[in-house]
Motif scaffolding. Sequence first.
Motif, mmCIF file in Angstrom:
data_model
loop_
_atom_site.group_PDB
_atom_site.id
_atom_site.type_symbol
_atom_site.label_atom_id
_atom_site.label_comp_id
_atom_site.label_asym_id
_atom_site.label_seq_id
_atom_site.Cartn_x
_atom_site.Cartn_y
_atom_site.Cartn_z
ATOM 1 N N PHE A 240 0.857 -1.180 0.000
ATOM 2 C CA PHE A 240 0.000 0.000 0.000
ATOM 3 C C PHE A 240 0.898 1.237 0.000
ATOM 4 N N PRO A 241 0.602 2.224 -0.845
ATOM 5 C CA PRO A 241 1.460 3.411 -0.904
ATOM 6 C C PRO A 241 1.292 4.300 0.320
ATOM 7 N N GLY A 242 2.287 5.139 0.546
ATOM 8 C CA GLY A 242 2.195 6.093 1.647
ATOM 9 C C GLY A 242 3.549 6.387 2.255
ATOM 10 N N PRO A 243 3.587 7.309 3.205
ATOM 11 C CA PRO A 243 4.852 7.671 3.872
ATOM 12 C C PRO A 243 5.498 6.454 4.523
ATOM 13 N N GLY A 244 6.786 6.314 4.333
ATOM 14 C CA GLY A 244 7.502 5.209 4.943
ATOM 15 C C GLY A 244 7.486 3.918 4.149
ATOM 16 N N ALA A 245 6.725 3.882 3.043
ATOM 17 C CA ALA A 245 6.666 2.669 2.238
ATOM 18 C C ALA A 245 7.988 2.452 1.515
ATOM 19 N N VAL A 246 8.405 1.193 1.416
ATOM 20 C CA VAL A 246 9.664 0.856 0.753
ATOM 21 C C VAL A 246 9.372 0.098 -0.536
ATOM 22 N N SER A 247 10.392 -0.040 -1.366
ATOM 23 C CA SER A 247 10.259 -0.802 -2.603
ATOM 24 C C SER A 247 10.395 -2.286 -2.309
ATOM 25 N N VAL A 248 9.995 -3.115 -3.272
ATOM 26 C CA VAL A 248 10.177 -4.562 -3.117
ATOM 27 C C VAL A 248 11.662 -4.889 -2.980
ATOM 28 N N GLN A 249 12.500 -4.138 -3.692
ATOM 29 C CA GLN A 249 13.942 -4.365 -3.630
ATOM 30 C C GLN A 249 14.480 -4.203 -2.211
ATOM 31 N N ASP A 250 13.938 -3.252 -1.453
ATOM 32 C CA ASP A 250 14.418 -2.974 -0.093
ATOM 33 C C ASP A 250 13.648 -3.731 0.984
ATOM 34 N N MET A 251 12.571 -4.400 0.581
ATOM 35 C CA MET A 251 11.664 -5.036 1.532
ATOM 36 C C MET A 251 12.347 -6.085 2.393
ATOM 37 N N MET A 252 13.106 -6.995 1.766
ATOM 38 C CA MET A 252 13.689 -8.086 2.520
ATOM 39 C C MET A 252 14.706 -7.600 3.539
ATOM 40 N N GLN A 253 15.476 -6.592 3.162
ATOM 41 C CA GLN A 253 16.460 -6.043 4.097
ATOM 42 C C GLN A 253 15.763 -5.463 5.323
ATOM 43 N N CYS A 254 14.645 -4.780 5.095
ATOM 44 C CA CYS A 254 13.889 -4.205 6.220
ATOM 45 C C CYS A 254 13.312 -5.300 7.117
ATOM 46 N N LEU A 255 12.806 -6.366 6.506
ATOM 47 C CA LEU A 255 12.248 -7.464 7.283
ATOM 48 C C LEU A 255 13.328 -8.175 8.092
ATOM 49 N N GLU B 1 -3.561 -6.239 -10.514
ATOM 50 C CA GLU B 1 -2.336 -5.663 -11.065
ATOM 51 C C GLU B 1 -1.265 -5.574 -9.979
ATOM 52 N N ALA B 2 -1.658 -5.113 -8.799
ATOM 53 C CA ALA B 2 -0.708 -4.980 -7.695
ATOM 54 C C ALA B 2 -0.128 -6.342 -7.313
ATOM 55 N N ILE B 3 -0.975 -7.352 -7.297
ATOM 56 C CA ILE B 3 -0.507 -8.702 -6.973
ATOM 57 C C ILE B 3 0.492 -9.178 -8.025
ATOM 58 N N TYR B 4 0.159 -8.976 -9.286
ATOM 59 C CA TYR B 4 1.045 -9.411 -10.372
ATOM 60 C C TYR B 4 2.406 -8.730 -10.297
ATOM 61 N N TYR B 5 2.410 -7.419 -10.168
ATOM 62 C CA TYR B 5 3.676 -6.692 -10.148
ATOM 63 C C TYR B 5 4.503 -7.024 -8.915
ATOM 64 N N PHE B 6 3.834 -7.221 -7.781
ATOM 65 C CA PHE B 6 4.573 -7.613 -6.587
ATOM 66 C C PHE B 6 5.254 -8.961 -6.804
ATOM 67 N N LEU B 7 4.511 -9.937 -7.332
ATOM 68 C CA LEU B 7 5.070 -11.267 -7.554
ATOM 69 C C LEU B 7 6.249 -11.223 -8.516
ATOM 70 N N LYS B 8 6.128 -10.422 -9.554
ATOM 71 C CA LYS B 8 7.197 -10.311 -10.540
ATOM 72 C C LYS B 8 8.449 -9.701 -9.902
ATOM 73 N N ASP B 9 8.282 -8.611 -9.171
ATOM 74 C CA ASP B 9 9.412 -7.968 -8.509
ATOM 75 C C ASP B 9 10.012 -8.883 -7.437
ATOM 76 N N PHE B 10 9.157 -9.587 -6.718
ATOM 77 C CA PHE B 10 9.622 -10.515 -5.694
ATOM 78 C C PHE B 10 10.483 -11.614 -6.320
ATOM 79 N N HIS B 11 10.052 -12.127 -7.448
ATOM 80 C CA HIS B 11 10.783 -13.182 -8.150
ATOM 81 C C HIS B 11 12.164 -12.705 -8.573
ATOM 82 N N GLU B 12 12.224 -11.484 -9.066
ATOM 83 C CA GLU B 12 13.483 -10.957 -9.594
ATOM 84 C C GLU B 12 14.417 -10.456 -8.494
ATOM 85 N N HIS B 13 13.883 -9.717 -7.542
ATOM 86 C CA HIS B 13 14.721 -9.033 -6.571
ATOM 87 C C HIS B 13 14.920 -9.794 -5.265
ATOM 88 N N CYS B 14 13.954 -10.633 -4.894
ATOM 89 C CA CYS B 14 14.066 -11.360 -3.626
ATOM 90 C C CYS B 14 14.513 -12.809 -3.831
#
Length: 304
Positions: A137-152, A258-271
């Motif tokens: 979900f967009p908003g202040p403090g939101a990170v990209s999929v690329q940075d997600m795993m590091q934050c977790l 669309e959000a689900i698709y793009y998340f899965l694609k980015d997750f596959h590539e970056h995570c």
Amino acid sequence: MSSLDHDQRLHPSCRDKTTVTSDSSDAHELAKQPLQGLKLASHAVLEEAQQKGRLKCSKCGGSRMFFCYTCCSLVGVTPQDIPLIKLPVKIDIIKHPNETDGKSTAIHAKILAPSDVNIYTYPCIPDYEKEKMVLVFPGPGAVSVQDMMQCLHHQSDSKSSYTFNEPRIKRLKTEEVQGATHTAENPESGTPDGAEGLESRVFPLQRVVFIDSTWNQTNKISTDERLQELLRVELKMRKTCFWRHQKGKPDTYLATIEAIYYFLKDFHEHCLAQEYKGEYDNILFFYSYLHSVVNKAKTSAKKC
């Protein structure tokens, strides 16, 4: 880069407008069909079902085409007729109670990936462990999929450090620790190296949460205290192709599928660090077909 990404690069708004390039005919065709080129199962079964028209859902009796958005069941087609998708992470969709079922794309994900997708109607929200979940979900403090795993991982490490410093009720015996170490290092333990590598890349992410509602209704769900502590992920560079574009909202506001698709694609590539070869394109199976039907109807209306 997938064909959908390529089409959006040529035509960012993903709607029926002409893009000026050296090859105007090709660009115009791509602009009209932004979802073309995905690795999808054949739409022949949907074309046949559409010719038969709407049918009654065997469960609720509602008049439906392709599927019943009330019962999450197929209508006029069989499970063998549509693709079944296995996702790399579990997905929860929190649906606004006033969201019109027939206009929601969330049902697409549930039908195409039934074992990995759950839909809840707000205010019903499961109990989440914040260190293992993210909210897309967009908003202040939101990170990209690329940075997600590091934050977790940072959240998980912080919690582990806190737990480690707490008094322990009972310490493991030396032989128990040695036994656990021996099992982990035993090459015949039954856990493939590839599986261990995959687990290390995706841990601690267990579930991804999406909100399904009109953008004017999202505030009530997104500000719910049960979701407040979840790490937020934003798909900042994606553009919507949804034919029900909400007036006054930017084209970066995506439809749920669309959000689900793009998340899965980015997750596959970056995570998962793997080349994307269309593994989750079929999550757009219904969406891409309906998109083409709507565009054809618009084209026919302009000719009249």
